[in-house]
Design a protein around this motif. Structure first.
Motif, mmCIF file in Angstrom:
data_model
loop_
_atom_site.group_PDB
_atom_site.id
_atom_site.type_symbol
_atom_site.label_atom_id
_atom_site.label_comp_id
_atom_site.label_asym_id
_atom_site.label_seq_id
_atom_site.Cartn_x
_atom_site.Cartn_y
_atom_site.Cartn_z
ATOM 1 N N THR A 1 4.999 -13.062 75.872
ATOM 2 C CA THR A 1 5.695 -12.046 76.649
ATOM 3 C C THR A 1 7.199 -12.167 76.440
ATOM 4 O O THR A 1 7.754 -13.268 76.520
ATOM 5 C CB THR A 1 5.353 -12.173 78.145
ATOM 6 O OG1 THR A 1 3.967 -11.876 78.331
ATOM 7 C CG2 THR A 1 6.178 -11.217 78.991
ATOM 8 N N HIS B 1 5.254 -2.886 82.253
ATOM 9 C CA HIS B 1 4.766 -4.020 81.479
ATOM 10 C C HIS B 1 3.905 -3.430 80.377
ATOM 11 O O HIS B 1 2.859 -2.834 80.646
ATOM 12 C CB HIS B 1 3.954 -4.972 82.351
ATOM 13 C CG HIS B 1 3.667 -6.295 81.692
ATOM 14 N ND1 HIS B 1 2.991 -7.314 82.323
ATOM 15 C CD2 HIS B 1 3.961 -6.765 80.444
ATOM 16 C CE1 HIS B 1 2.890 -8.358 81.508
ATOM 17 N NE2 HIS B 1 3.468 -8.030 80.354
ATOM 18 N N PHE C 1 8.486 -6.769 79.148
ATOM 19 C CA PHE C 1 9.080 -6.187 80.337
ATOM 20 C C PHE C 1 10.342 -5.440 79.866
ATOM 21 O O PHE C 1 11.363 -6.077 79.597
ATOM 22 C CB PHE C 1 9.492 -7.268 81.346
ATOM 23 C CG PHE C 1 8.360 -8.122 81.841
ATOM 24 C CD1 PHE C 1 7.228 -7.556 82.395
ATOM 25 C CD2 PHE C 1 8.443 -9.513 81.767
ATOM 26 C CE1 PHE C 1 6.187 -8.347 82.872
ATOM 27 C CE2 PHE C 1 7.416 -10.316 82.248
ATOM 28 C CZ PHE C 1 6.280 -9.734 82.792
ATOM 29 N N ASN D 1 5.280 -4.388 85.878
ATOM 30 C CA ASN D 1 5.541 -5.781 86.234
ATOM 31 C C ASN D 1 5.004 -5.995 87.647
ATOM 32 O O ASN D 1 5.449 -5.344 88.592
ATOM 33 C CB ASN D 1 7.054 -6.030 86.167
ATOM 34 C CG ASN D 1 7.445 -7.466 86.442
ATOM 35 O OD1 ASN D 1 6.783 -8.165 87.204
ATOM 36 N ND2 ASN D 1 8.534 -7.887 85.831
#
Length: 312
Positions: A12, A47, A64, A39
């Motif tokens: 991520t 997200h 993000f 998110n």
């Protein structure tokens, strides 16, 4: 069933503009956009999940995208600094031409650990590599109109962590995760797990005098490692808790179950389950086509949608 870490689950990172991020990874790099959600801790922010056709573990890159005003990150120690993708042998020339056509910043190909690779930056400055792996990679790539199977990315090859001292981090990889040191080139140490064939490599780069990095725009937020199910996840929680590393309780991320801790070098690690997967709320054919919210946010859908920019 053995308690094993099965390589990388997902990685991520943080981005700026959502539309720019979506366009780069789905159109220029050719990854499948498999999930559009928010998110869970900040539902006014997307997200995004990109991967292969099914969103198999070891192919999932998530972002993000916090918007254009976010502070730029700084590469340094205590963070993941390079994301490596596996690509077919002989495909780098295709990618060089494609990057030139789309004004992507890249370096000329080089070789490390006997593998030819091409370094490039995404629009936010995140550093990635396309690597012609010397081991067999039979994973089925996601094909687009512009990017065919013979050149498309197959999923992760490796992740690189930059550290002032690798000793304690290496001990987590070997003593807890079951990785083995398989090679070294100068200050780069290559670890791999024998439990899986692909997305199995972690490189540790030791730079004693490197100042600490800053995780923000264009940087990796965390690296997630894969386990088969919840039972094995909780086994690792017990082991990590015993080491005093401040591991979280199990967290439901809708598409997998997770726990988080900072390894001794400062990098945020996650351990995530294969279950329940990305088709829990969308069919395989429709992955990534609708905004999916966790149940706790459904009553606020209209408000949340008003905060999110349109991407496609």
């Amino acid at each position: 069933m053995e308690n094993k870490i099965l390589g990388i689950h997902h990685i991520t990172a943080i981005a700026g503009g959502a539309k720019r991020n979506f366009n780069f990874y789905s159109k220029i790099l050719g990854l499948r956009f498999i999930k559009k959600t928010v998110n869970f801790d900040d539902p006014g922010t997307y997200h995004f999940y990109f991967g292969d056709e099914k969103g198999n573990a070891g192919t999932i890159l998530t972002f993000f995208p916090f918007g254009e005003g976010i502070q730029q990150g700084r590469k340094g120690s205590g963070m993941a600094t390079e994301i490596g993708y596996s690509v077919p042998k002989g495909s780098l020339e295709f990618w060089i031409k494609r990057f030139e056509r789309h004004n992507v910043i890249y370096n000329k190909p080089d070789v490390k650990f006997g593998e030819k690779y091409l370094t490039f930056l995404d629009p936010d400055g995140l550093k990635l590599e396309l690597i012609e792996s010397k081991t067999t990679d039979d994973r089925k790539a996601w094909e687009t109109e512009d990017i065919k199977i013979d050149v498309a990315t197959k999923g992760f090859h490796n992740i690189t962590l930059t550290l002032n001292n690798i000793k304690a981090t290496a001990a987590i990889l070997t003593d807890v995760f079951g990785y083995k040191l398989i090679d070294q080139e100068k200050n780069r140490y290559r670890f791999a797990t024998p439990a899986i064939e692909n997305a199995a490599i972690v490189d540790l780069v030791e730079l004693p005098n490197e100042r600490g990095g800053h995780v923000a725009n264009g940087s990796v937020h965390h690296v997630a490692f894969r386990v088969k199910n919840d039972e094995i996840l909780m086994h690792f929680r017990e082991v990590i808790d015993t080491l005093g590393l401040g591991v979280t309780t199990q967290i439901d991320r809708q598409y997998f179950h997770s726990l988080y801790f900072r390894e001794p070098g400062g990098v945020l690690f996650e351990i995530a389950t294969e279950n329940p997967g990305f088709t829990i709320d969308e069919t395989l054919e429709n992955l990534g086509t609708a905004l999916k919210l966790p149940p706790k946010y459904e009553t606020s859908r209209e408000q949340i949608e008003s905060l999110l920019v349109k991407i496609n």
